[in-house]
Motif scaffolding. Structure first.
Motif, short mmCIF file in Angstrom:
data_model
loop_
_atom_site.label_atom_id
_atom_site.label_comp_id
_atom_site.label_asym_id
_atom_site.label_seq_id
_atom_site.Cartn_x
_atom_site.Cartn_y
_atom_site.Cartn_z
N VAL A 1 55.06 23.43 59.28
CA VAL A 1 55.84 22.58 60.17
C VAL A 1 57.09 22.06 59.48
O VAL A 1 58.20 22.11 60.03
N LEU A 2 56.93 21.56 58.25
CA LEU A 2 58.07 21.00 57.52
C LEU A 2 59.12 22.07 57.21
O LEU A 2 60.32 21.81 57.24
N ALA A 3 58.66 23.28 56.92
CA ALA A 3 59.61 24.37 56.66
C ALA A 3 60.44 24.69 57.90
O ALA A 3 61.65 24.87 57.83
N GLU B 1 67.80 24.97 58.08
CA GLU B 1 68.92 24.70 58.98
C GLU B 1 69.39 25.95 59.69
O GLU B 1 69.75 25.92 60.88
N GLU B 2 69.44 27.05 58.99
CA GLU B 2 69.83 28.34 59.58
C GLU B 2 68.88 29.41 59.07
O GLU B 2 68.65 29.49 57.86
N PHE C 1 62.33 26.74 64.25
CA PHE C 1 62.01 25.43 64.82
C PHE C 1 61.79 25.53 66.33
O PHE C 1 60.84 24.97 66.88
N LEU C 2 62.67 26.30 67.00
CA LEU C 2 62.51 26.48 68.44
C LEU C 2 61.22 27.21 68.76
O LEU C 2 60.51 26.86 69.72
N ARG D 1 72.00 14.23 60.81
CA ARG D 1 70.89 13.86 59.92
C ARG D 1 69.54 14.07 60.63
O ARG D 1 68.56 13.38 60.35
N GLY D 2 69.53 15.03 61.54
CA GLY D 2 68.34 15.27 62.33
C GLY D 2 67.15 15.75 61.52
O GLY D 2 66.00 15.41 61.83
N ARG D 3 67.39 16.55 60.49
CA ARG D 3 66.28 17.03 59.68
C ARG D 3 65.56 15.87 59.01
O ARG D 3 64.33 15.80 58.99
#
Length: 287
Positions: free
Chosen positions: A39-41, A46-47, A52-53, A149-151
């Motif tokens: 989950v954290l990965a 970021e790219e 994530f989706l 800063r969403g991450r």
């Protein structure tokens, strides 16, 4: 519950409360060791953004399957499919930065799911609520992750929710004492409630030192407290739903935990609170 016929059978007896089972602690830890890094990965990479989706899309499908099985015993697949399509439409629109359309799609999807449920002799409101229940936190999670800063804020969310859950389980198991809400969740105690909130505040304060999160220790701890309260509320809400529908667990997907809904019930409430906190700090109302 007397007079409540919303479950699969009006005469179905409610499941007996389970005592704290330390024997499955190893299984719970093993499940967490596998799931948490994945989950954290997905959150931190970021790219490309698709992991994530995909994480959210898979979660939506699994949650909808559990919701259909729990609330629509005569036609679980049709109701689950309707809930999945409606919730995913809202999630993908949010991912494409069409937030207003995402909320509109959620409402329309809830209506569509209700019509599907009515057509297969299931309760329309249960299907409609399933869309709202699943889609709102998922849309909030997408929005939170895509904010500046969403991450860091998403990691803060998971840390606080997990800390609240672990703290409540550990402290409640050790100290026991008076029950928090025995009618719906006989295992939860006031000691666990306080322990979970303390752990959530500690997690918030600790993660205030993350680079770029831009929160003071006090503000982060307060956010942890409020999100911790939401986590507890989500857990109690799902306990109430399971009692209403006469099931012990939402599923058996995760060893030692039950279904996915059993695992993320508190997180689903906490993400809404965290998204509101992020909006407040984005507007400069807190530091």
């Amino acid at each position: 519950m007397s007079g409540d016929t919303a479950g699969p059978s009006p005469t179905m007896s409610l499941p007996q409360a389970r005592g704290f089972n330390w024997s499955n602690l190893g299984v719970r830890v093993a499940s967490a060791v596998v799931l948490i890094p994945a989950v954290l990965a997905a959150v931190w990479v970021e790219e490309p953004k698709w992991p994530f989706l995909m994480l959210i899309a898979v979660a939506v499908a699994l949650l909808a399957i559990e919701w259909g099985a729990m609330t629509a015993p005569t036609a679980p697949r049709r109701v689950s499919t309707a809930v999945t399509v409606a919730a995913l439409a809202a999630v993908f629109l949010a991912y494409l930065d069409h937030t207003t359309l995402a909320w509109a799609a959620m409402v329309l999807g809830a209506v569509a799911a209700a019509l599907v449920a009515r057509g297969v002799a299931e309760r329309p409101m249960n299907a409609a609520f399933g869309v709202i229940y699943i889609a709102i936190p998922c849309v909030c999670l997408v929005w939170l992750r895509e904010m500046p800063r969403g991450r860091e804020w998403t990691v803060l969310l998971f840390a606080v929710a997990w800390a609240a859950d672990i703290g409540a389980y550990a402290i409640g198991s050790l100290l026991k004492g008076p029950k928090l809400w025995p009618r719906f969740s006989p295992n939860k105690t006031w000691a666990g409630f306080v322990g979970g909130l303390a752990a959530a505040m500690g997690a918030g304060a600790g993660l205030s030192f993350l680079p770029r999160i831009d929160l003071t220790v006090g503000t982060a701890a307060m956010i942890g407290l409020v999100a911790g309260l939401a986590t507890m509320a989500g857990d109690l809400w799902e306990s109430m739903l399971k009692r209403r529908f006469g099931v012990k667990d939402s599923g058996d997907l995760i060893p030692g935990h039950g279904g996915l809904l059993d695992r993320v019930d508190g997180l689903m409430f906490a993400v809404v609170v965290m998204a509101l906190a992020r909006l407040i700090t984005h507007w400069g109302w807190a530091h």
